[in-house]
Design a protein around this motif. Structure first.
Motif, PDB file in Angstrom:
ATOM      1  N   PHE A 199       0.873  -0.944   0.244  1.00 50.47           N
ATOM      2  CA  PHE A 199       0.220  -0.010   0.279  1.00 50.47           C
ATOM      3  C   PHE A 199       0.916   1.114   0.064  1.00 50.47           C
ATOM      4  O   PHE A 199       2.009   0.981   0.701  1.00 50.47           O
ATOM      5  N   SER A 204      -4.553   3.667   3.901  1.00 53.00           N
ATOM      6  CA  SER A 204      -4.949   3.324   3.465  1.00 53.00           C
ATOM      7  C   SER A 204      -5.129   1.842   3.203  1.00 53.00           C
ATOM      8  O   SER A 204      -6.115   1.232   3.667  1.00 53.00           O
ATOM      9  N   ARG A 205      -3.681   1.040   3.752  1.00 56.04           N
ATOM     10  CA  ARG A 205      -4.066  -1.056   4.174  1.00 56.04           C
ATOM     11  C   ARG A 205      -4.501  -0.537   5.643  1.00 56.04           C
ATOM     12  O   ARG A 205      -5.521  -1.824   5.481  1.00 56.04           O
TER      13      ARG A 205
END
Length: 428
Positions: A199, A204-205
């Motif tokens: 990522f 986001s991860r």
């Protein structure tokens, strides 16, 4: 008289101030009409008056000048570099003034320019236009000096483009600033495919894991790029013929890369180029201990031994290379050459003999030694021809050896082989 002088000075100052305002207005008018050529000319005219500008006018001038030179991204490389410098001058000036009238707009312009440079640089890199990519990343770094990774990208692009002068400049800047280039990478496993994916950032991860699209998140810090940087500095110096600088850089590089075989060999080659054959041999032998199954290393040590007159040692190295790589054609060839190199000594001894019975017996013994050399060399020469059937020099050597040994059938067959090779070379 004093009043007259004061009046003259006041008029002169008023005229100068009026001229400044006219030039500033000219820049603004040209920018409003997107006439960047006229804006640039007006900025150049105003530049001559900058020494008489007050700080407020000077700040406005810097901002307008940057816009004129940048020309919405259409400016030349030199113009854009000057635009960046003008924005920095503006920010420094207003920071000292304590009044940030144009700084906010300058920051917005800087952000826009930075995004433009990065987009163009990334696109250029993807399209393998590495020269443009290098320039773009360099400009991005100038816009945002805290993001030193952009300078690293510029260096990598320049190296790929083989623009070693530019790459060296970038790498030296990185080395001198103590750049390490470590960054955190974010991973998680895709629940559907079972494949681990990376990522761009932690947020986001973590969002994807929270959404139950991914699982088993992990963070991993990348290796520092210092080793790569010092290594490339050394190798660029080698390519430029700067041998002393290369060796000094390699001392640094090998501290960072103690197990890097390629760097060790590069250092060995620099020493060989400089005539330091003993140091070359030491480094090559060190390399063989690091990579004992490297046929090329053994072969190179064989060449070095042969050039130093140590025929027996060269044979052992060539034999070792062949044992590692049974298809190493050059090792077979050089082994045959090493064997046949002893022929000259035997012939010299034969020519020095007299005509006594003892000399005749010695002559026959030496003649047999010479014949045995030929027989010892034949298997290696035949292997060379097997691996490289178009090697006409080897074929001619074999034909002559067969003739001397009286093996006429083999000699005729080799003669036919030579004719076949020559016919193929002539396109017949």
């Amino acid at each position: 008289m004093k009043k007259v002088i004061a009046l003259v000075l006041f008029v002169a100052f008023t005229s100068m101030s009026f001229a400044q305002k006219n030039e500033i207005k000219a820049i603004e008018k040209a920018l409003k009409n997107s006439n960047f050529s006229d804006a640039k000319s007006a900025a150049s005219a105003a530049e001559a008056l900058i020494g008489n500008m007050d700080d407020k006018t000077k700040a406005k001038f810097y901002f307008l000048k940057a816009q004129a030179l940048y020309a919405n991204g259409a400016g030349t490389d030199a113009n854009i570099d000057e635009a960046i410098s003008s924005l920095e001058s503006l920010k420094d000036l207003e920071s000292k003034m304590g009044k940030l009238k144009y700084t906010q707009q300058a920051n917005e312009m800087t952000s826009s320019m930075l995004n433009s440079f990065l987009t163009k640089a990334n696109n250029a890199f993807s399209n393998k236009n590495y020269k443009i990519a290098a320039k773009g990343f360099e400009k991005a770094y100038k816009m945002s000096p805290k993001d030193t990774i952009y300078l690293y990208y510029a260096a990598s692009s320049a190296v790929t483009d083989q623009d070693y002068d530019a790459a060296l400049d970038y790498y030296l800047q990185l080395k001198n600033m103590g750049f390490r280039g470590e960054q955190m990478n974010y991973y998680a496993t895709n629940k559907e495919t079972g494949v681990e994916e990376s990522f761009s950032d932690k947020a986001s991860r973590d969002f994807s894991v929270k959404a139950k699209l991914h699982m088993d998140p992990r963070d991993e810090k990348s290796e520092p790029k210092t080793a790569e940087i010092v290594k490339n500095i050394a190798l660029i110096y080698v390519s430029q013929g700067e041998d002393e600088k290369a060796l000094a850089a390699m001392t640094d590089a090998r501290k960072e890369n103690p197990d890097d075989l390629g760097l060790l060999l590069s250092e060995a080659n620099v020493h060989l180029k400089m005539g330091n054959r003993d140091k070359f041999k030491v480094l090559m032998e060190e390399a063989t201990t690091k990579d004992p199954n490297n046929a090329e290393l053994q072969y190179n040590l064989g060449v070095l031994a042969a050039e130093g007159g140590n025929v027996e040692a060269s044979k052992k190295y060539y034999e070792k290379a062949i044992s590692i790589d049974p298809n190493y054609v050059d090792a077979y060839n050089n082994l045959a050459v090493a064997i046949l190199s002893e022929e000259a000594t035997i012939v010299e001894q034969m020519n020095a003999l007299g005509t006594s019975a003892a000399d005749n017996r010695k002559y026959d013994e030496l003649k047999e030694e010479k014949a045995q050399l030929y027989r010892d060399a034949i298997p290696y020469l035949e292997k060379v021809l097997e691996l490289k059937s178009s090697n006409i020099d080897t074929a001619k050597t074999l034909m002559n050896i067969y003739s001397v040994l009286g093996e006429m059938d083999k000699m005729k067959a080799m003669k036919a082989k030579i004719e076949q090779i020559q016919s193929a070379a002539n396109g017949n």
